[in-house]
Design a protein around this motif. Structure first.
Motif, PDB file in Angstrom:
ATOM      1  N   PHE A   1       3.776  -0.985  -5.137  1.00 22.11           N
ATOM      2  CA  PHE A   1       4.250   0.388  -5.222  1.00 22.11           C
ATOM      3  C   PHE A   1       3.504   1.233  -4.197  1.00 22.11           C
ATOM      4  N   ASN A   2       4.136   2.304  -3.724  1.00 23.65           N
ATOM      5  CA  ASN A   2       3.517   3.195  -2.739  1.00 23.65           C
ATOM      6  C   ASN A   2       2.784   4.299  -3.486  1.00 23.65           C
ATOM      7  N   ASP A   3       1.482   4.124  -3.649  1.00 26.23           N
ATOM      8  CA  ASP A   3       0.685   5.042  -4.464  1.00 26.23           C
ATOM      9  C   ASP A   3       0.686   6.463  -3.909  1.00 26.23           C
ATOM     10  N   VAL A   4       0.588   6.602  -2.602  1.00 28.55           N
ATOM     11  CA  VAL A   4       0.549   7.941  -2.007  1.00 28.55           C
ATOM     12  C   VAL A   4       1.884   8.652  -2.186  1.00 28.55           C
ATOM     13  N   ALA A   5       2.986   7.941  -1.998  1.00 24.90           N
ATOM     14  CA  ALA A   5       4.298   8.574  -2.141  1.00 24.90           C
ATOM     15  C   ALA A   5       4.520   9.059  -3.568  1.00 24.90           C
ATOM     16  N   VAL A   6       4.177   8.224  -4.549  1.00 27.48           N
ATOM     17  CA  VAL A   6       4.335   8.628  -5.946  1.00 27.48           C
ATOM     18  C   VAL A   6       3.454   9.835  -6.253  1.00 27.48           C
ATOM     19  N   ALA A   7       2.182   9.764  -5.849  1.00 23.27           N
ATOM     20  CA  ALA A   7       1.254  10.851  -6.155  1.00 23.27           C
ATOM     21  C   ALA A   7       1.665  12.147  -5.463  1.00 23.27           C
ATOM     22  N   ALA A   8       2.142  12.052  -4.223  1.00 17.68           N
ATOM     23  CA  ALA A   8       2.553  13.263  -3.507  1.00 17.68           C
ATOM     24  C   ALA A   8       3.693  13.960  -4.238  1.00 17.68           C
ATOM     25  N   ARG A   9       4.684  13.200  -4.636  1.00 16.78           N
ATOM     26  CA  ARG A   9       5.832  13.818  -5.319  1.00 16.78           C
ATOM     27  C   ARG A   9       5.448  14.342  -6.699  1.00 16.78           C
TER      28      ARG A   9
ATOM     29  N   MET B   1       2.417  15.475  -7.581  1.00 16.94           N
ATOM     30  CA  MET B   1       1.639  16.691  -7.393  1.00 16.94           C
ATOM     31  C   MET B   1       2.541  17.868  -7.025  1.00 16.94           C
ATOM     32  N   GLN B   2       3.559  17.623  -6.205  1.00 21.27           N
ATOM     33  CA  GLN B   2       4.502  18.690  -5.876  1.00 21.27           C
ATOM     34  C   GLN B   2       5.207  19.199  -7.130  1.00 21.27           C
ATOM     35  N   ALA B   3       5.619  18.268  -7.988  1.00 23.61           N
ATOM     36  CA  ALA B   3       6.301  18.670  -9.220  1.00 23.61           C
ATOM     37  C   ALA B   3       5.363  19.438 -10.140  1.00 23.61           C
ATOM     38  N   GLU B   4       4.126  18.984 -10.270  1.00 21.63           N
ATOM     39  CA  GLU B   4       3.185  19.649 -11.172  1.00 21.63           C
ATOM     40  C   GLU B   4       2.802  21.032 -10.658  1.00 21.63           C
TER      41      GLU B   4
ATOM     42  N   LEU C   1       4.165  22.898  -2.825  1.00 23.86           N
ATOM     43  CA  LEU C   1       2.975  22.216  -2.312  1.00 23.86           C
ATOM     44  C   LEU C   1       3.389  21.387  -1.106  1.00 23.86           C
ATOM     45  N   ARG C   2       2.955  21.813   0.068  1.00 26.79           N
ATOM     46  CA  ARG C   2       3.168  21.009   1.265  1.00 26.79           C
ATOM     47  C   ARG C   2       2.085  19.939   1.343  1.00 26.79           C
ATOM     48  N   VAL C   3       2.489  18.738   1.729  1.00 32.29           N
ATOM     49  CA  VAL C   3       1.598  17.584   1.741  1.00 32.29           C
ATOM     50  C   VAL C   3       1.576  16.985   3.139  1.00 32.29           C
ATOM     51  N   ALA C   4       0.418  16.496   3.549  1.00 29.07           N
ATOM     52  CA  ALA C   4       0.320  15.695   4.776  1.00 29.07           C
ATOM     53  C   ALA C   4      -0.352  14.372   4.436  1.00 29.07           C
ATOM     54  N   VAL C   5       0.099  13.311   5.077  1.00 30.46           N
ATOM     55  CA  VAL C   5      -0.497  11.987   4.947  1.00 30.46           C
ATOM     56  C   VAL C   5      -1.130  11.640   6.291  1.00 30.46           C
ATOM     57  N   ILE C   6      -2.439  11.476   6.306  1.00 22.64           N
ATOM     58  CA  ILE C   6      -3.158  11.038   7.505  1.00 22.64           C
ATOM     59  C   ILE C   6      -3.489   9.571   7.293  1.00 22.64           C
ATOM     60  N   ASP C   7      -2.717   8.716   7.916  1.00 24.02           N
ATOM     61  CA  ASP C   7      -2.798   7.273   7.684  1.00 24.02           C
ATOM     62  C   ASP C   7      -3.490   6.624   8.876  1.00 24.02           C
ATOM     63  N   LEU C   8      -4.756   6.242   8.666  1.00 26.71           N
ATOM     64  CA  LEU C   8      -5.542   5.636   9.742  1.00 26.71           C
ATOM     65  C   LEU C   8      -5.854   4.166   9.467  1.00 26.71           C
TER      66      LEU C   8
ATOM     67  N   ASP D   1      13.390  12.108   5.222  1.00 24.02           N
ATOM     68  CA  ASP D   1      14.236  13.303   5.181  1.00 24.02           C
ATOM     69  C   ASP D   1      13.606  14.426   4.364  1.00 24.02           C
ATOM     70  N   ASP D   2      12.299  14.386   4.232  1.00 23.49           N
ATOM     71  CA  ASP D   2      11.597  15.374   3.403  1.00 23.49           C
ATOM     72  C   ASP D   2      10.699  16.244   4.283  1.00 23.49           C
ATOM     73  N   PRO D   3      11.105  17.476   4.586  1.00 27.91           N
ATOM     74  CA  PRO D   3      10.300  18.323   5.465  1.00 27.91           C
ATOM     75  C   PRO D   3       9.029  18.857   4.810  1.00 27.91           C
ATOM     76  N   THR D   4       8.853  18.617   3.510  1.00 25.37           N
ATOM     77  CA  THR D   4       7.661  19.117   2.821  1.00 25.37           C
ATOM     78  C   THR D   4       6.495  18.142   2.895  1.00 25.37           C
ATOM     79  N   VAL D   5       6.720  16.932   3.430  1.00 25.46           N
ATOM     80  CA  VAL D   5       5.658  15.933   3.562  1.00 25.46           C
ATOM     81  C   VAL D   5       5.611  15.466   5.008  1.00 25.46           C
ATOM     82  N   TRP D   6       4.459  15.637   5.646  1.00 23.61           N
ATOM     83  CA  TRP D   6       4.255  15.250   7.045  1.00 23.61           C
ATOM     84  C   TRP D   6       3.500  13.934   7.074  1.00 23.61           C
ATOM     85  N   THR D   7       4.010  12.955   7.800  1.00 26.64           N
ATOM     86  CA  THR D   7       3.358  11.650   7.874  1.00 26.64           C
ATOM     87  C   THR D   7       2.836  11.399   9.285  1.00 26.64           C
ATOM     88  N   LEU D   8       1.528  11.203   9.383  1.00 29.66           N
ATOM     89  CA  LEU D   8       0.843  10.889  10.637  1.00 29.66           C
ATOM     90  C   LEU D   8       0.247   9.496  10.521  1.00 29.66           C
TER      91      LEU D   8
END
Length: 321
Positions: free
Chosen positions: A129-137, A139-142, A151-158, A172-179
């Motif tokens: 499962f994608n832990d970050v994707a689930v948690a991001a959505r 947290m946005q709902a909460e 709640l705008r979210v960014a993922v800094i994936d290094l 297709d979600d402009p509220t979450v930025w993936t780097l």
């Protein structure tokens, strides 16, 4: 600072399997020695409804009840077992808990997680499962329910591998930025475009890597000049290290530590909470991988303290001054 763990849920992997399951317990033990004042919190299990925020209900059901076919199990890289399903739920639960704690306290971490190859309908590359994707959505709902705000979210994936599953889920979600900064020629060999992908050549070392990171962070802040993210998920993969079996980059111990410092400092300067996930790490010498990840969490602790955090002796959540 709260450190969320699920390392006592161990997969029954066959002899010689290349996934380093032992590193999670070793990391927990090392941090208990180096950060004795940190709060170690056992991860709860994510519910099926929470998992369905980022995954197809049919896939969630297949994982939880053992209906994955042979091809799906090969793609994930783990044979199905009840332990596999439970550990996967707990890993997501740890990132959910870390995100909630970060929103309260500034910094928190999952001592595993960063399972960024899992897409909405399938797992891949040791990711169920994608832990970050689930948690991001979630947290946005909460936040929307509690404060009636976005709640705008960014993922800094290094992590050294591109976060294809995360990119696909949020395409297709402009509220979450993936780097994502990752090895150009490394897994997955078919990348999924995120919002900002930086492909690095084999052998990339400290100076070139840190320059690429600085440029990517500058683009992140420029893109969000009018409204900063309210939460960042930082996937701090140790597989960029020069001693990694699967990484193909050449960052030194000092280079990885400087990477972490720059990410934490940039977020602290802007007052952005961060939930840290550990991502990959497959060192030829597992102790070196654990040492790299331990340092990432020690630097997170330093950042938490620099934000003005205090330890509450009553056991209630720490608060930022």
């Amino acid at each position: 600072m709260r450190l969320h763990y699920s390392d006592h849920f161990v997969l029954p992997l066959p002899e010689g399997h290349r996934f380093p399951m032992r590193k999670y317990r070793d990391l927990h033990d090392a941090l208990a020695r180096s950060l004795p004042d940190a709060r170690f919190v056992e991860a709860p299990a994510a519910s099926p409804g929470e998992l369905a925020l980022a995954h197809a209900p049919s896939f969630v059901d297949a994982v939880l009840h053992g209906h994955l076919d042979a091809a799906q199990q090969r793609e994930i890289g783990f044979p199905w077992s009840a332990q596999m399903a439970e550990r996967s739920r707990r890993s997501v639960g740890a990132t959910i808990a870390a995100a909630r704690a970060a929103l309260r306290e500034g910094v928190s971490a999952n001592l595993a997680g960063g399972t960024h190859h899992a897409g909405a309908e399938s797992g891949s590359g040791f990711c169920v499962f994608n832990d970050v994707a689930v948690a991001a959505r979630l947290m946005q709902a909460e936040v929307h329910r509690q404060a009636r705000r976005l709640l705008r979210v960014a993922v800094i994936d290094l992590d050294v591998h591109q976060g294809n599953g995360t990119a696909a889920i949020f395409a297709d979600d402009p509220t979450v930025w993936t780097l994502s900064l990752h090895g150009q020629h490394n897994f997955p060999f078919r990348k999924v475009a995120g919002d900002d992908d930086v492909a690095l050549p084999d052998g990339c070392g400290d100076d070139d890597y840190l320059a690429a990171l600085e440029a990517a962070l500058a683009r992140l802040w420029a893109r969000h000049a009018e409204a900063l993210p309210g939460l960042v998920f930082y996937n701090a993969g140790a597989d960029v290290h020069e001693g990694d079996r699967l990484g193909r980059l050449r960052l030194s111990d000092a280079g990885v530590a400087e990477r972490d410092r720059r990410v934490y400092a940039a977020l602290r300067e802007r007052g952005i909470p961060v939930a840290v996930c550990m991502g990959g790490g497959y060192g030829k010498d597992l102790a070196r991988t654990v040492a790299v990840q331990r340092r990432t969490l020690e630097l997170a602790w330093d950042d938490w303290r620099a934000r003005g955090a205090v330890v509450d002796p009553t056991g209630d959540p720490a608060e930022r001054r």
